[in-house]
Design a protein around this motif. Structure first.
Motif, PDB file in Angstrom:
ATOM      1  N   SER A 211       0.838  -1.208   0.000  1.00 18.06           N
ATOM      2  CA  SER A 211       0.000   0.000   0.000  1.00 18.06           C
ATOM      3  C   SER A 211       0.870   1.255   0.000  1.00 18.06           C
ATOM      4  O   SER A 211       2.083   1.188   0.208  1.00 18.06           O
ATOM      5  N   LEU A 212       0.234   2.377  -0.228  1.00 18.01           N
ATOM      6  CA  LEU A 212       0.951   3.646  -0.337  1.00 18.01           C
ATOM      7  C   LEU A 212       1.424   4.161   1.020  1.00 18.01           C
ATOM      8  O   LEU A 212       2.484   4.769   1.131  1.00 18.01           O
ATOM      9  N   LEU A 213       0.640   3.910   2.055  1.00 17.17           N
ATOM     10  CA  LEU A 213       0.886   4.533   3.358  1.00 17.17           C
ATOM     11  C   LEU A 213       1.405   3.515   4.371  1.00 17.17           C
ATOM     12  O   LEU A 213       0.659   2.622   4.803  1.00 17.17           O
ATOM     13  N   PRO A 214       2.677   3.618   4.787  1.00 13.15           N
ATOM     14  CA  PRO A 214       3.215   2.725   5.818  1.00 13.15           C
ATOM     15  C   PRO A 214       2.460   2.890   7.139  1.00 13.15           C
ATOM     16  O   PRO A 214       1.888   3.955   7.417  1.00 13.15           O
ATOM     17  N   GLU A 215       2.474   1.856   7.957  1.00 15.16           N
ATOM     18  CA  GLU A 215       1.703   1.860   9.202  1.00 15.16           C
ATOM     19  C   GLU A 215       2.082   3.008  10.134  1.00 15.16           C
ATOM     20  O   GLU A 215       1.233   3.591  10.792  1.00 15.16           O
ATOM     21  N   LYS A 216       3.372   3.337  10.196  1.00 15.11           N
ATOM     22  CA  LYS A 216       3.812   4.426  11.086  1.00 15.11           C
ATOM     23  C   LYS A 216       3.135   5.745  10.714  1.00 15.11           C
ATOM     24  O   LYS A 216       2.763   6.544  11.586  1.00 15.11           O
ATOM     25  N   LEU A 217       2.989   5.981   9.421  1.00 14.16           N
ATOM     26  CA  LEU A 217       2.359   7.222   8.968  1.00 14.16           C
ATOM     27  C   LEU A 217       0.851   7.177   9.190  1.00 14.16           C
ATOM     28  O   LEU A 217       0.238   8.200   9.490  1.00 14.16           O
ATOM     29  N   LYS A 218       0.257   6.016   9.052  1.00 17.97           N
ATOM     30  CA  LYS A 218      -1.182   5.877   9.321  1.00 17.97           C
ATOM     31  C   LYS A 218      -1.477   6.222  10.770  1.00 17.97           C
ATOM     32  O   LYS A 218      -2.469   6.893  11.085  1.00 17.97           O
TER      33      LYS A 218
END
Length: 310
Positions: A211-218
């Motif tokens: 996916s585009l958004l890594p978990e840390k950024l989510k």
């Protein structure tokens, strides 16, 4: 075939069909005050299509919506029959050229025109939109036309860089949702939008992420404080994207801080692109100069350690 003037009920008009319409957003709200004050001065143009239950709007959608909202259900109108799709589209376009079209409306014109005209014919229409006739505009505006409604709205509201928006076309629907969430939560400038999208796409490719958004950024997008949310988002993004740089920086930053406390600054190329180091300091007196040189000499092994880690 001339248009026929008549009075009709709005109930007979298809308010959902937008085959020949490209106003964005719909203009009904903008016209209510005018119609309320002086009435409907310019009747809309409608089309009676064979075997179609209702009249299609060719131009004047905003006027019809405004009348309906004001409780006016009987309106004057011009009705056309036996027109080709090309003729109807050109009629709609010409009737809207009295105003400046926004970039999304121009995209709607091009996207819908391609249903009726060849690419060469659409290119010839670009001059009517005050654009140079070229394939570039066809590709650019077609991309905007294909975007989801929330992105088109943000473009019109000047909250989304159209050039960045074009880069969203090749993303999955989930990835576009992720980027929309970023836009909503961070209030990015146009340049920040470009930076974030480019870094996320490149990072995804390098790490082969699903996916585009890594978990840390989510996770950081859930932070309630806006300033902290935005600051931490960019911090984490840079740590992920420039992991090589941050790995090195963590090792040398205590030593850099040691010199900084003596007002001696160790500067490096951005993200350690080159193995270079600049030692910078200002002096208020010759004694101050000597003192700093002595400190540097005394700590030259520390400088050597930094150099070896670059």
């Amino acid at each position: 075939m001339p248009l026929k003037y008549t009075t009709l009920s709005i109930e007979n008009v298809d308010l959902q069909d937008r085959t020949y319409l490209f106003s964005y957003p719909k203009r009904g709200e903008l016209l209510k005050n005018s119609i309320k004050s002086v009435g409907l001065l310019q009747p809309p143009i409608l089309f009676l299509e064979k075997n179609y239950p209702k009249l299609k709007i060719i131009c004047g959608e905003g006027r019809i919506i405004a009348c309906k909202d004001l409780g006016i259900y009987e309106i004057p109108a011009f009705i056309g029959e036996n027109y080709s799709s090309k003729e109807l589209f050109l009629l709609s376009l010409e009737s809207n050229l009295f105003r400046t079209l926004n970039i999304v409306e121009k995209a709607e014109v091009v996207g819908k025109a391609l249903n009726f005209f060849s690419i060469e014919e659409v290119i010839n229409l670009l001059s009517k939109l005050n654009l140079n006739p070229s394939y570039y505009w066809i590709e650019y505006l077609s991309a905007i036309y294909s975007l989801d409604e929330p992105f088109k709205t943000l473009i019109v509201e000047e909250k989304l860089n159209p050039k960045v928006a074009v880069g969203l076309v090749d993303l999955s629907s989930k990835e576009r949702e992720d980027f929309l969430e970023i836009l909503k939560k961070l209030n990015l400038t146009f340049s920040e939008q470009k930076e974030v999208l480019e870094k996320l796409l490149d990072y995804k490719k390098r790490k082969d992420l699903p996916s585009l958004l890594p978990e840390k950024l989510k996770e950081i997008l859930k932070e309630e404080d806006f300033n902290k949310r935005k600051t931490e988002f960019f911090k984490i993004l840079k740590e992920l994207y420039y992991s090589f740089y941050f790995h090195k920086w963590i090792k040398i930053s205590p030593l850099v801080e040691k010199f900084r406390k003596k007002n001696i600054y160790l500067n490096f190329p951005p993200y350690f692109e080159k193995k270079e180091m600049e030692i910078q300091f200002k002096n208020v007196s010759f004694e101050d100069f000597q003192e700093k040189l002595e400190f540097i000499e005394k700590n030259k092994e520390e400088i050597k350690k930094i150099w070896e880690k670059l």
